[in-house]
Design an enzyme around this catalytic site. Structure first.
Site, PDB file in Angstrom:
ATOM      1  N   GLY A  11       0.819  -1.210   0.000  1.00 16.71           N
ATOM      2  CA  GLY A  11       0.000   0.000   0.000  1.00 16.71           C
ATOM      3  C   GLY A  11       0.850   1.257   0.000  1.00 16.71           C
ATOM      4  N   ASP A  12       0.192   2.394  -0.202  1.00 21.64           N
ATOM      5  CA  ASP A  12       0.843   3.701  -0.182  1.00 21.64           C
ATOM      6  C   ASP A  12       1.905   3.844  -1.269  1.00 21.64           C
ATOM      7  OD1 ASP A  12      -0.638   4.222   2.220  1.00 21.64           O
ATOM      8  OD2 ASP A  12       0.835   3.006   3.275  1.00 21.64           O
ATOM      9  N   LYS A  15      -0.649   5.231  -5.803  1.00 18.83           N
ATOM     10  CA  LYS A  15      -1.663   4.912  -6.815  1.00 18.83           C
ATOM     11  C   LYS A  15      -2.515   6.139  -7.127  1.00 18.83           C
ATOM     12  CE  LYS A  15      -3.302   1.684  -4.091  1.00 18.83           C
ATOM     13  NZ  LYS A  15      -2.310   1.513  -3.053  1.00 18.83           N
ATOM     14  N   LYS A  17      -1.730   9.227  -7.283  1.00 18.82           N
ATOM     15  CA  LYS A  17      -1.109  10.143  -8.251  1.00 18.82           C
ATOM     16  C   LYS A  17      -1.257   9.599  -9.673  1.00 18.82           C
ATOM     17  CE  LYS A  17       3.105  12.064  -9.985  1.00 18.82           C
ATOM     18  NZ  LYS A  17       4.398  12.694  -9.811  1.00 18.82           N
ATOM     19  N   ALA A  38      -8.142   3.335   3.348  1.00 24.62           N
ATOM     20  CA  ALA A  38      -7.276   3.852   2.279  1.00 24.62           C
ATOM     21  C   ALA A  38      -7.071   5.350   2.475  1.00 24.62           C
ATOM     22  CB  ALA A  38      -7.937   3.610   0.933  1.00 24.62           C
ATOM     23  N   GLY A  39      -5.990   5.834   1.925  1.00 21.65           N
ATOM     24  CA  GLY A  39      -5.773   7.280   1.960  1.00 21.65           C
ATOM     25  C   GLY A  39      -4.902   7.661   0.798  1.00 21.65           C
ATOM     26  N   HIS A  40      -5.403   8.541  -0.045  1.00 21.70           N
ATOM     27  CA  HIS A  40      -4.607   9.012  -1.169  1.00 21.70           C
ATOM     28  C   HIS A  40      -4.344  10.482  -0.948  1.00 21.70           C
ATOM     29  CE1 HIS A  40      -5.309   5.427  -3.285  1.00 21.70           C
ATOM     30  NE2 HIS A  40      -6.511   5.690  -3.718  1.00 21.70           N
ATOM     31  N   ARG A 139     -23.153 -12.916   6.350  1.00 24.47           N
ATOM     32  CA  ARG A 139     -24.502 -12.619   5.847  1.00 24.47           C
ATOM     33  C   ARG A 139     -25.388 -11.906   6.861  1.00 24.47           C
ATOM     34  NH1 ARG A 139     -24.755 -18.680   3.909  1.00 24.47           N
ATOM     35  NH2 ARG A 139     -23.801 -18.727   5.960  1.00 24.47           N
ATOM     36  N   GLN A 217      -5.423  -0.145  -0.941  1.00 27.45           N
ATOM     37  CA  GLN A 217      -4.455  -1.051  -0.318  1.00 27.45           C
ATOM     38  C   GLN A 217      -3.611  -1.668  -1.453  1.00 27.45           C
ATOM     39  OE1 GLN A 217      -8.020  -1.609   0.932  1.00 27.45           O
ATOM     40  NE2 GLN A 217      -7.397   0.239   1.989  1.00 27.45           N
ATOM     41  N   THR A 232      -5.382  -6.823   4.899  1.00 31.76           N
ATOM     42  CA  THR A 232      -6.682  -6.200   5.086  1.00 31.76           C
ATOM     43  C   THR A 232      -7.750  -7.264   4.764  1.00 31.76           C
ATOM     44  OG1 THR A 232      -8.015  -4.235   4.656  1.00 31.76           O
ATOM     45  CG2 THR A 232      -6.850  -5.189   2.738  1.00 31.76           C
ATOM     46  N   GLY A 295      -1.627   8.682  10.313  1.00 24.57           N
ATOM     47  CA  GLY A 295      -0.459   9.475  10.702  1.00 24.57           C
ATOM     48  C   GLY A 295       0.682   8.627  11.243  1.00 24.57           C
ATOM     49  N   ARG A 298       5.619   5.103   8.733  1.00 21.15           N
ATOM     50  CA  ARG A 298       5.666   3.845   7.981  1.00 21.15           C
ATOM     51  C   ARG A 298       7.020   3.180   8.158  1.00 21.15           C
ATOM     52  NH1 ARG A 298       3.165   7.015   2.944  1.00 21.15           N
ATOM     53  NH2 ARG A 298       1.008   7.015   3.628  1.00 21.15           N
ATOM     54  N   LYS A 324       8.119   7.727  -6.621  1.00 18.38           N
ATOM     55  CA  LYS A 324       8.998   8.311  -5.605  1.00 18.38           C
ATOM     56  C   LYS A 324      10.485   8.002  -5.842  1.00 18.38           C
ATOM     57  CE  LYS A 324       6.665   9.263  -1.565  1.00 18.38           C
ATOM     58  NZ  LYS A 324       6.101   9.022  -0.240  1.00 18.38           N
TER      59      LYS A 324
HETATM   60  P1  IMP Z   1      -7.332  -2.691   8.090  1.00 19.00           P
HETATM   61  O1  IMP Z   1      -7.491  -2.625   6.620  1.00 19.00           O
HETATM   62  O2  IMP Z   1      -7.634  -1.392   8.791  1.00 19.00           O
HETATM   63  O3  IMP Z   1      -8.048  -3.848   8.705  1.00 19.00           O
HETATM   64  O4  IMP Z   1      -5.777  -2.954   8.402  1.00 19.00           O
HETATM   65  C1  IMP Z   1      -5.138  -4.187   8.056  1.00 19.00           C
HETATM   66  C2  IMP Z   1      -3.704  -3.931   7.595  1.00 19.00           C
HETATM   67  O5  IMP Z   1      -3.739  -3.256   6.347  1.00 19.00           O
HETATM   68  C3  IMP Z   1      -2.884  -3.046   8.531  1.00 19.00           C
HETATM   69  O6  IMP Z   1      -1.533  -3.470   8.478  1.00 19.00           O
HETATM   70  C4  IMP Z   1      -3.012  -1.673   7.907  1.00 19.00           C
HETATM   71  O7  IMP Z   1      -1.928  -0.836   8.253  1.00 19.00           O
HETATM   72  C5  IMP Z   1      -2.998  -2.044   6.430  1.00 19.00           C
HETATM   73  N1  IMP Z   1      -3.662  -1.059   5.583  1.00 19.00           N
HETATM   74  C6  IMP Z   1      -4.986  -0.878   5.421  1.00 19.00           C
HETATM   75  N2  IMP Z   1      -5.231   0.096   4.538  1.00 19.00           N
HETATM   76  C7  IMP Z   1      -4.043   0.534   4.110  1.00 19.00           C
HETATM   77  C8  IMP Z   1      -3.638   1.511   3.135  1.00 19.00           C
HETATM   78  O8  IMP Z   1      -4.437   2.171   2.480  1.00 19.00           O
HETATM   79  N3  IMP Z   1      -2.290   1.656   2.977  1.00 19.00           N
HETATM   80  C9  IMP Z   1      -1.384   0.910   3.649  1.00 19.00           C
HETATM   81  N4  IMP Z   1      -1.705  -0.024   4.546  1.00 19.00           N
HETATM   82  C10 IMP Z   1      -3.032  -0.208   4.763  1.00 19.00           C
END
Ligand code: IMP
Length: 413
Positions: A11-12, A15, A17, A38-40, A139, A217, A232, A295, A298, A324
């Site tokens: 993840g991170d 994507k 961009k 997720a966070g973009h 379900r 992710q 996840t 926050g 990483r 990057k």
């Molecule tokens: P969850 O998705 O919140 O259940 O987290 C499960 C795992 O996925 C953890 O290690 C999170 O840090 C990681 N994770 C979930 N979403 C992201 C993402 O968007 N970027 C990076 N790691 C993620």
């Protein structure tokens, strides 16, 4: 034409961009899985946008954005994100009636279970993702389309809370006040109802247009193929995106795999090429490697080519984006993981069990001055050699190289 953008690491990768960069060519941008975990971060015209649920295509004024059936939606988050864009989203954002809802108790369960796991904690984002998907599979989940009939939904939830009262008590979670919950459901209905449609149907009717599937992710966090249990709760790979939006597999034309020029991971779990010393700190500082969603700092390390290759196989990537690259400016040497060693044996593939696995590295001389470069010929020769090695090993064309956070800081080949 249907194109998928998928992350090849944990993840991170950036994507958002790539999606933002190419979204101008697409009529429809779709999120198919995950939720506000997720966070973009996308930088356009010097302005920074942090998106969690709304697809990055929202920054393209002409694109229609879809939150499809495979996504888990926390309505308050969606409403607050929508407010940033005001009226511009009218007719530009649709939510699947089949997408499952995250409710407050999912978030409370996520946090309580993480606490109970102690040193076995997954390091989730605490957004209720796992418990919402667990209810979907069991379900007993609730879907966005059910907001259309609040009394019926409330009755269903009341039964759910009765069934789970013992579990809630065990976890120390209080049952919601149904009167307050009813008010919330009506508020969400009022804000969202006109956007809730059958998005699969919408996509079938528009299969002749350009559709971009935006992954959230990434491959190594996939529930089936990732580093389980440190993953996840959705299928993050390209095939999961198709299940998550209802587009039949034969319509997928292209898969762009996105990887950073190094590797990062948030949360717990194995990470063979992690650098815990000064080089890891330098990567974190230069790469501003702190989670967009939580926050959290990483974990950082070198590029792991066998992990990326595993992702290419699972996703069927026909193009790569390396992100990057500029973060590696100023390193005297740059390392790349090209295989692993376990109990004295060399492994040439990404294994089932990463416990006790040591990376085998190839070392490259470093470079300066890739930041902001927009043409291949202007890249420092050592950076070119590094990229040529990656392309050669992975046997997939690198179509995009990102040299800075801005949309413009990109080499397109
Ligand atoms: P969850 O998705 O919140 O259940 O987290 C499960 C795992 O996925 C953890 O290690 C999170 O840090 C990681 N994770 C979930 N979403 C992201 C993402 O968007 N970027 C990076 N790691 C993620």
């Amino acid at each position: 034409m249907v194109t998928q953008v998928v992350g090849l690491q944990w993840g991170d990768e950036g994507k958002g961009k790539i999606v933002d960069l190419i979204a101008r060519k697409y009529d429809i941008v779709v999120r198919s899985q995950g939720g506000h975990n997720a966070g973009h971060t996308v930088v356009v015209g010097g302005k920074k946008y942090s998106l969690h649920l709304i697809p990055s295509g929202v920054l393209n004024p002409d694109a229609v954005n879809i939150i499809a059936n495979g996504v888990v939606v926390y309505p308050p988050q969606l409403i607050s994100e929508m407010e940033k864009f005001g009226d511009t989203l009218k007719g530009k954002l649709f939510i699947s009636n089949r997408a499952h809802m995250i409710l407050d108790h999912h978030i409370a369960i996520d946090k309580a279970r993480e606490k109970l796991r102690g040193k076995r904690a997954i390091g989730t984002t605490g957004r209720g993702i796992g418990p919402a998907y667990a209810d979907k599979i069991a379900r007993v989940g609730v879907r966005m389309g059910e907001l259309k009939n609040v009394p019926k939904l409330l009755e269903k939830l009341e039964h759910y809370y009765q069934m789970n009262a013992g579990y809630f008590k065990f976890l120390g979670i209080s049952l919601p006040n149904l009167r307050e919950l009813e008010d919330k459901l009506y508020h969400w209905k009022q804000k969202l109802e006109e956007m809730i449609i059958d998005t699969s149907h919408y996509l079938w009717e528009n299969l002749d247009r350009n559709i971009l599937l935006e992954g959230a992710q990434a491959t190594l966090l996939d529930i089936d193929h990732g580093t389980y249990p440190y993953v996840t709760s959705s299928n993050t790979i390209a095939s999961g995106a198709l299940t998550g939006c209802g587009i039949p597999p034969r319509y997928l034309d292209s898969v762009i795999g996105v990887a950073k020029a190094y590797t990062t991971r948030v949360g717990n779990g194995p990470f063979p090429t992690e650098e815990v010393g000064v080089w890891g700190d330098k990567l974190r500082e230069q790469g501003h490697e702190f989670g967009t969603t939580t926050g959290r700092p990483r974990r950082c390390g070198w590029l792991d080519l066998k992990a990326v290759e595993y992702g290419i196989h699972l996703n069927g990537c026909d193009q790569l984006a390396i992100m990057k690259l500029d973060v590696l400016d100023g390193f005297p040497q740059v390392k790349v993981g090209i295989g692993y060693r376990k109990n004295g044996e060399e492994l040439n593939y990404f294994p089932f069990d990463l416990e006790g696995v040591e990376p085998i590295y190839q070392t490259f001389p470093g470079w300066e001055g890739s930041s902001g470069v927009t043409r291949w010929e202007e890249l420092p020769r050592n950076a070119q050699k590094y990229l040529e090695f990656i392309e050669d090993q992975l046997e997939v064309k690198i179509s995009y190289i990102s040299t800075g956070p801005q949309r413009e800081a990109t080499i397109i080949r």
